[in-house]
Write an enzyme that holds these catalytic residues in place. Structure first.
Site, PDB file in Angstrom:
ATOM      1  N   ARG A   1      -4.600  10.981   4.578  1.00  0.00           N
ATOM      2  CA  ARG A   1      -3.506  11.932   4.789  1.00  0.00           C
ATOM      3  C   ARG A   1      -2.446  11.813   3.691  1.00  0.00           C
ATOM      4  NH1 ARG A   1       1.230  12.387   6.052  1.00  0.00           N
ATOM      5  NH2 ARG A   1       1.997  14.171   7.232  1.00  0.00           N
TER       6      ARG A   1
ATOM      7  N   ARG B   1       0.201  15.085  12.599  1.00  0.00           N
ATOM      8  CA  ARG B   1       0.826  14.703  11.319  1.00  0.00           C
ATOM      9  C   ARG B   1       1.257  15.983  10.589  1.00  0.00           C
ATOM     10  NH1 ARG B   1      -0.515   9.407  10.019  1.00  0.00           N
ATOM     11  NH2 ARG B   1       1.288   9.466   8.666  1.00  0.00           N
ATOM     12  N   PRO B   2       2.328  16.624  11.054  1.00  0.00           N
ATOM     13  CA  PRO B   2       2.738  17.902  10.448  1.00  0.00           C
ATOM     14  C   PRO B   2       3.231  17.714   9.020  1.00  0.00           C
ATOM     15  CG  PRO B   2       4.426  17.097  11.933  1.00  0.00           C
ATOM     16  CD  PRO B   2       3.244  16.174  12.082  1.00  0.00           C
ATOM     17  N   VAL B   3       3.246  18.804   8.258  1.00  0.00           N
ATOM     18  CA  VAL B   3       3.777  18.763   6.883  1.00  0.00           C
ATOM     19  C   VAL B   3       4.815  19.868   6.685  1.00  0.00           C
ATOM     20  CG1 VAL B   3       1.804  17.625   5.795  1.00  0.00           C
ATOM     21  CG2 VAL B   3       1.796  20.134   6.059  1.00  0.00           C
ATOM     22  N   ASP B   4       5.394  20.334   7.807  1.00  0.00           N
ATOM     23  CA  ASP B   4       6.372  21.431   7.714  1.00  0.00           C
ATOM     24  C   ASP B   4       7.565  21.078   6.833  1.00  0.00           C
ATOM     25  OD1 ASP B   4       6.734  19.645  10.044  1.00  0.00           O
ATOM     26  OD2 ASP B   4       8.622  20.713  10.258  1.00  0.00           O
ATOM     27  N   LEU B   5       7.970  19.811   6.852  1.00  0.00           N
ATOM     28  CA  LEU B   5       9.133  19.420   6.026  1.00  0.00           C
ATOM     29  C   LEU B   5       8.758  19.393   4.541  1.00  0.00           C
ATOM     30  CD1 LEU B   5      10.490  16.597   8.366  1.00  0.00           C
ATOM     31  CD2 LEU B   5      11.415  18.914   8.090  1.00  0.00           C
TER      32      LEU B   5
ATOM     33  N   LYS C   1       0.857  -1.197   0.000  1.00  0.00           N
ATOM     34  CA  LYS C   1       0.000   0.000   0.000  1.00  0.00           C
ATOM     35  C   LYS C   1       0.888   1.241   0.000  1.00  0.00           C
ATOM     36  CE  LYS C   1      -1.537   1.657   4.072  1.00  0.00           C
ATOM     37  NZ  LYS C   1      -1.292   3.056   4.431  1.00  0.00           N
TER      38      LYS C   1
ATOM     39  N   ILE D   1       8.873   7.246  16.623  1.00  0.00           N
ATOM     40  CA  ILE D   1       8.396   7.953  15.423  1.00  0.00           C
ATOM     41  C   ILE D   1       7.090   8.677  15.709  1.00  0.00           C
ATOM     42  CG2 ILE D   1       7.844   7.720  12.961  1.00  0.00           C
ATOM     43  CD1 ILE D   1      10.651   6.741  13.528  1.00  0.00           C
TER      44      ILE D   1
ATOM     45  N   ASP E   1       5.229   0.924  11.927  1.00  0.00           N
ATOM     46  CA  ASP E   1       3.988   0.304  11.431  1.00  0.00           C
ATOM     47  C   ASP E   1       3.844  -1.146  11.881  1.00  0.00           C
ATOM     48  OD1 ASP E   1       3.800   2.005   8.199  1.00  0.00           O
ATOM     49  OD2 ASP E   1       3.444   2.645  10.260  1.00  0.00           O
TER      50      ASP E   1
END
Ligand code: EPZ
Length: 426
Positions: A91, A120-124, A22, A331, A309
């Site tokens: 996401r 679940r940040p997306v700053d990177l 997936k 993580i 996971d």
């Protein structure tokens, strides 16, 4: 809605075929938007996450055909706005940013928000696309990204507080393949799914070196062409079934897997006394449960470390392994939703500061439990296989996000499970 009813105590034996990955399929599907030529992707698992991605690609203007595990994509005329309604369901749709910016030079992508495993940040992701020359504004929960003069290669260090970012690395790679000049990704994620995406992009004509290491170098090209690609096996589904075999197996064979991608998982299971024997090609393994299993200490880490996971699934196994085990989640430190449900089944687990201390019990008892996120739900299924009596796992849709036909696969190796309509949850 549906529930999974599991009658515990049935031994597992026989052969199960593991599906395509997936987490490799999602960025590869997004990457197919990078060309207007036809792309043919094989072994894409029929799970709701890949179905959401296919729907979003259709709504962006791509023609997408799906049959028998294959997906054919033709993205001739694209527009570049995904709606919140679509993105909130998954996401991972954030990985549309790279291809849309590379192809369209602008896009509007809703901020994905958090989920039960934590923020679940997306700053990177934003740092990466800005480094290639894009401007990013946030308006009404949307990322408004534009680069009217196109993207220009740069050197970016993608390390965050919790290590590398998998989809961040994917996004940057997909944006850079059509950028002007050279892009260097430092502190890149090295997961097999990132390597599979790189292999797919290279088949499309991209120039990428170093995928699978912490430093990836991408030379921008003018255009990419169509290709055919078979997605790698799902190492997390394979690990999940290995744990099932360790809990209840009498010799379960897993086919269509990849030994090299599972080293940290198989090493830990062997340390606990379970036997895993691969064939020479490393695509098939027989798993036998330990006579006397041993407790373990595990810390999740970026690949090639032990995968986050697979943390919930291992916690379920350690819950019925005599002795004290310690699970440290680095993580997603909040990724312990499964523990409260496992305790309802009789597990003895104390969670604090990103660490679970597990005192193994010799029996769990079936109970009605609630699935919460994909891997926590898988952990509940595993515990239910071992538990005395019947367990009802509500909100089965969490499992269907990432496990293709999990009930059929469990039935094929002797588990006693039923997928039923859930009257309590319409
Ligand atoms: C991918 O998510 C996987 N999803 C996740 O699997 C997996 O748990 C995760 O990688 C870690 O291995 C897919 O591949 C679709 P990250 P991703 O960016 O890429 C922080 C499953 O069960 N971070 O590698 O979204 C983040 O908070 C799913 O199949 C930032 O700080 O995860 C986390 O602590 C769940 N800023 C760490 O990095 C950012 O901009 C790793 O996250 C991005 C991430």
């Amino acid at each position: 809605m549906e529930k999974l009813v599991v009658h515990g105590g049935y031994k597992l034996k026989g052969t199960v075929n593991i599906s395509g990955s997936k987490n490799a399929s999602l960025p590869i599907l997004a990457a197919s938007l990078l060309t207007d030529e036809s792309v043919f992707i094989r072994r894409v698992p029929d799970v709701s996450d890949t179905n959401f991605m296919v729907q979003i690609m259709g709504q962006l203007g791509a023609s997408v055909e799906r049959f028998s595990g294959n997906v054919r994509v033709e993205a001739k005329n694209l527009h570049s706005q995904a709606t919140y309604e679509q993105v909130r369901k998954m996401r991972a749709s954030i990985c549309l940013m790279g291809p849309l910016m590379a192809r369209m030079k602008q896009c509007v992508i809703p901020l994905p928000g958090g989920c039960v495993i934590g923020d679940r940040p997306v700053d990177l992701h934003i740092k990466a696309i800005q480094a290639l020359g894009a401007t990013v504004n946030i308006d009404k929960g949307n990322l408004i990204i534009s680069a009217p003069n196109g993207l220009t290669g740069a050197t970016i260090d993608l390390r965050g507080d919790h290590g590398p970012t998998v989809l961040g690395t994917d996004n940057l790679m997909m944006a850079a393949v059509l950028a002007k000049g050279t892009t260097v990704i430092e502190s890149a994620a090295a997961e097999p799914e990132v390597v599979d995406l790189a292999d797919f992009l290279i088949k499309m004509g991209a120039k990428i070196e170093g995928a699978g290491t912490r430093r990836i170098v991408i030379e921008g090209v003018e255009k990419l062409h169509g290709c055919t690609h078979t997605v790698i096996p799902d190492r997390i589904e394979a690990g999940t079934f290995m744990v099932a075999a360790a809990m209840m197996g009498e010799g379960v064979t897993l086919r269509r897997i990849c030994e090299e991608h599972m080293l940290s998982i198989t090493e830990l299971l062997r340390q606990c006394g379970h036997t895993i024997t691969f064939n020479d090609k490393g695509d098939t393994a027989v798993v036998e449960s330990a006579q006397t299993a041993k407790p373990a200490e595990l810390t999740t880490a970026p690949y090639p470390g032990y995968p986050t996971d697979m943390q919930a699934q291992m916690t379920a196994l350690l819950a019925i392994t005599e002795g004290i085990s310690v699970v440290k989640e680095t993580i997603f430190p909040q990724r312990f939703m499964h523990c409260s449900e496992l305790k309802r089944m009789g597990a003895n687990i104390k969670v604090a500061n990103g660490t679970a201390v597990i005192t193994g019990v010799n029996q769990l008892s079936g109970a009605p439990v609630m699935a919460s996120d994909l891997r926590a739900s898988a952990a509940l299924v595993l515990a239910a296989l071992k538990a005395e009596g019947t367990t009802e796992i509500h909100r089965l849709y969490h499992i269907d996000r990432g496990y293709e036909l999990i009930d059929e696969k469990l039935l094929s190796i002797g588990a006693n499970v039923e997928r039923l309509v859930d009257e309590e949850e319409q």
